[in-house]
Write an enzyme that holds these catalytic residues in place. Structure first.
Site: not given
Length: 330
Positions: A22-23, A76, A106, A206-207
Site C-alpha cells: 500500500p502506498m 488497508q 506508518c 517488505n522494504g
C-alpha cells in the site's frame, strides 16, 4: 525449492506470494489493476482512515471501492479505536475486499498524532485490541502491517508478529526497517528471519525490494511472501520480472518506449476513474518514475507536468513514442 508459490492467508489463497504494498496516493484502483496484469499475487490499497469512514467522508468511501478486475485485493485501514476499526473492516468486506489489513507502521506525523500508524507499536495492548476488533467484525482474513522496530535500539518484529497471531491475525507484514529510517537504509533480514521463526502464521517481508536478488533474500530467510512498493512504480510488471528470474525464465525487455506506453495507458485509466482534472493531477505525482532513461526525458517530463488536458498529453506521448521508435530503428 520453488520460491514463487501460492500464498495462503487464513481462508484465502493467492496465486503467488509477490504482493503490491500500500502506498498513499499511488496504489489506487487503476494502478492496482495494472499491477495484477503485471503479475502481483495480491494488491493492497492505499490506507483508508477508519475515523473518516465513520463520519461519512465521500473521498474515503470512494477509496474503499473495489473494481471487479482487481482481485485479489487487500484493503488497508488505519485508526486508533476499536469501534471505528471494526466499522471500517466491515465496510471493506462489504465493498468486496478479499483481505482487510491494519496499518501499524506508518511513520507520517499526521497519522501518528491521531494515535495511529507506528505509534501503535508503543502500546502493544491497544494494538492487540484493534486487531481483535477487526478480526471479530468480519469473515475475511485480517492482517497486520507494521515494522521491525521504532528505533534501531530495540527490535520488535518477532514480538509484534506473535501479538498479531495471538490476536487472530491471519498474517503479518513486516517492513524490515525501523520507523525512524522511513525508507532509507538496508532491510534487516535477520530480524525478519527471527519473526518468521516466532510464529506459525505467514510473515510477509517488505522494504527495499527492487529486484529478484532482494526478493530471494527475503524468501530464503523464511518469509512466506514479499511485498513490493516503490519498485513497482514505473514498472508494475516487476512481479512477473522477479518471478521469471527466480524461476530461470528469460526476462522481458522494458525499454523507455514500453514504459511510456504503459504510463500513457495508466493516465487514460486515471482520467476515466477520477475525471480529467483529478486523473491528470494524480498521474503527475509519479512522472519521474516513468519518463526517464532517454534523451530529452527531462524536457518531456517538464512539459507533461504543466499539462492539464488529456488531449495535449496524448499528443506529447505520441510524438515522444514516435521519436523513441525512430531512434531504436534508424
Amino acid at each position: 525449492m520453488t520460491l514463487i508459490r501460492p500464498l495462503t492467508i487464513g481462508s484465502f489463497t493467492a496465486p503467488n506470494n509477490l504482493l503490491l504494498a500500500p502506498m498513499a496516493g499511488i496504489t489506487d484502483s487503476p494502478f492496482r489493476v495494472l499491477c495484477l496484469k503485471g503479475g502481483a499475487g495480491i494488491v493492497c490499497a492505499e490506507m483508508v482512515s477508519a475515523h473518516a469512514l465513520h463520519f461519512g467522508s465521500p473521498k474515503s468511501g470512494k477509496m474503499l471501492q473495489v473494481n471487479p478486475k482487481e482481485h485479489p485485493v487487500s484493503m488497508q485501514i488505519f485508526g486508533s479505536d476499536e469501534i471505528t476499526i471494526a466499522e471500517a473492516a466491515k465496510n471493506a468486506e462489504a465493498q468486496g475486499a478479499d483481505i482487510v489489513d491494519l496499518n501499524a507502521g506508518c511513520p507520517v506525523k499526521k497519522i501518528n498524532k491521531a494515535g495511529a500508524g507506528c505509534v501503535l507499536m508503543k502500546d502493544e495492548a491497544k494494538l492487540g485490541r484493534l486487531i481483535e476488533a477487526a478480526v471479530k467484525s468480519v469473515r475475511i482474513p485480517v492482517t497486520l502491517k507494521t515494522r521491525i522496530a521504532l528505533t534501531r535500539k530495540e527490535l520488535l518484529g518477532a514480538r509484534l508478529a506473535k501479538l498479531a497471531e495471538n490476536a487472530g491475525a491471519a498474517a503479518v507484514t513486516l517492513h524490515a526497517r525501523a520507523a525512524v529510517d522511513v525508507h532509507a537504509g538496508p532491510p534487516n533480514i535477520e530480524a525478519l528471519a527471527e519473526a518468521c521463526q516466532a510464529v506459525k502464521i505467514p510473515v510477509i517481508g517488505n522494504g527495499g525490494v527492487l529486484d529478484a536478488a532482494a526478493a530471494r533474500r527475503f524468501l530464503q530467510a523464511g518469509c512466506a511472501g514479499v511485498m513490493i512498493g516503490r519498485g513497482a512504480v514505473g514498472n508494475p510488471f516487476i512481479f512477473k520480472d522477479i518471478a521469471d528470474e527466480l524461476e530461470g525464465k528469460p526476462l522481458s525487455a522494458h525499454t523507455p518506449a514500453w514504459r511510456m506506453g504503459v504510463y500513457r495507458d495508466l493516465i487514460r485509466e486515471n482520467v476515466s476513474f477520477y475525471g480529467e482534472r483529478i486523473g491528470v493531477n494524480r498521474s503527475r505525482k509519479t512522472a519521474g518514475y516513468w519518463i526517464k532513461d532517454f534523451e530529452n526525458a527531462a524536457q518531456v517530463r517538464g512539459a507533461f507536468v504543466r499539462m492539464d488536458a488529456l488531449a495535449d498529453i496524448e499528443t506529447l506521448f505520441a510524438r515522444t513514442l514516435e521519436r523513441l521508435e525512430t531512434q531504436k530503428n534508424p
